[in-house]
Structure formats: C-alpha cells, structure tokens
Design a protein around this motif. Structure first.
Motif, PDB file in Angstrom:
ATOM      1  N   GLU A   1      53.213  -4.130 -17.044  1.00  0.00           N
ATOM      2  CA  GLU A   1      52.979  -3.339 -15.831  1.00  0.00           C
ATOM      3  C   GLU A   1      54.125  -3.517 -14.836  1.00  0.00           C
TER       4      GLU A   1
ATOM      5  N   ASP B   1      56.564  -1.656 -13.736  1.00  0.00           N
ATOM      6  CA  ASP B   1      56.855  -0.623 -12.733  1.00  0.00           C
ATOM      7  C   ASP B   1      55.970  -0.784 -11.494  1.00  0.00           C
ATOM      8  N   ASP B   2      54.674  -0.909 -11.696  1.00  0.00           N
ATOM      9  CA  ASP B   2      53.748  -1.055 -10.566  1.00  0.00           C
ATOM     10  C   ASP B   2      54.012  -2.347  -9.791  1.00  0.00           C
ATOM     11  N   LEU B   3      54.246  -3.431 -10.510  1.00  0.00           N
ATOM     12  CA  LEU B   3      54.476  -4.713  -9.850  1.00  0.00           C
ATOM     13  C   LEU B   3      55.805  -4.724  -9.095  1.00  0.00           C
ATOM     14  N   THR B   4      56.807  -4.046  -9.642  1.00  0.00           N
ATOM     15  CA  THR B   4      58.092  -3.943  -8.940  1.00  0.00           C
ATOM     16  C   THR B   4      57.931  -3.181  -7.631  1.00  0.00           C
ATOM     17  N   VAL B   5      57.187  -2.087  -7.664  1.00  0.00           N
ATOM     18  CA  VAL B   5      56.931  -1.308  -6.443  1.00  0.00           C
ATOM     19  C   VAL B   5      56.204  -2.177  -5.413  1.00  0.00           C
ATOM     20  N   TYR B   6      55.226  -2.951  -5.864  1.00  0.00           N
ATOM     21  CA  TYR B   6      54.495  -3.835  -4.950  1.00  0.00           C
ATOM     22  C   TYR B   6      55.436  -4.859  -4.317  1.00  0.00           C
TER      23      TYR B   6
ATOM     24  N   SER C   1      57.633  -3.235  -1.793  1.00  0.00           N
ATOM     25  CA  SER C   1      56.904  -2.913  -0.560  1.00  0.00           C
ATOM     26  C   SER C   1      56.850  -4.107   0.384  1.00  0.00           C
TER      27      SER C   1
END
Length: 139
Positions: A27, A29-34, A37
């Motif tokens: 996961e 991509d999602d964790l990188t975005v988090y 942020s």
C-alpha cells in the motif's frame, strides 16, 4: 510458564511490526501520500526503508534474534512515527481522538519493547553466529 509467556509476547510483538512492514510495500502509494501530508521529506524512500526494517526486525523478534538491538531500534522508530505522524495536538477534534489513541497505544508498544530489551542478553555486533538465537548465545 514464564518462558512461554515471553516467547508468545515476543512473537506477537514481532508480528506487530512484520504485518505493517509488508503493508508498506503493498500500500505504498496511500502511505506515501499520508506521509507527505505530514510534510515528511523523502517519503517514498523512508517508507521503503521502514518497510524493510519492519519486516527484518519483526522476523528477528519473532525468532528471538538480536532482541535487545532490534527492540531499541524499534523504540526509536515508534517514537519518531508517534511524533511525526500521530501528532494529535495539531489535528481537528474529529481526527485528534483517534490519533491520540494511536499515540498512547504506541507508547504501550514502546513499553513492551523496553521490557524485552531490558531482559534480553547483550550481543556484540558480528556476522559470526548472527543467525543463532539469543538463548544459544547467552546460555
């Protein structure tokens, strides 16, 4: 019974790091975005590094290898994650309660890691016998 309790606890604590370590790859991509942020620089690289360390360290804990070193390393890691990603004091009320719960839970995990580090034998850093369990080194 004490040895069984310690072995089960050590295994479960290692499993706690192993599974999220795998998630860091599946996961990413999602964790990188988090992470981004939260203004974390080099988020993709840090995520991959954290994933690898979590998997290897989790396996080492589960197998009773270099427990003291791994536990202290995870203490530093969990505290960094806590202050960088679970900064509930900067969040809106709706999210802050959940993040405060994560923050406190992580402090409990730090406590468990410190207990395991305190009870585990010290090992010198060496490639000689690195695969052997801490029990076989200390006794």
């Amino acid at each position: 019974m004490n040895k069984i309790s310690i072995a089960i606890g050590q295994f479960l604590l290692g499993f706690y790091f192993l599974v999220p370590g795998i998630r860091k790859f599946t996961e990413s991509d999602d964790l990188t975005v988090y992470m981004q942020s939260h203004d974390i620089m080099f988020a993709p690289q840090l995520l991959w590094f954290a994933g690898g360390v979590s998997i290897i360290g989790g396996i080492f804990l589960m197998c009773g290898r270099h427990v003291k070193l791994v536990a202290y390393g995870f203490v530093v890691y969990v505290l960094l994650v806590n202050f960088m990603l679970h900064d509930f004091w900067t969040m809106s009320e709706g999210i802050a309660a959940r993040e405060m719960q994560n923050f406190i839970k992580n402090l409990a995990i730090v406590a468990g890691l410190l207990v395991f580090a305190g009870y585990s034998p010290s090992r010198r850093l060496s490639l000689d016998g690195w695969w052997r369990s801490d029990k076989s080194i200390s006794g």
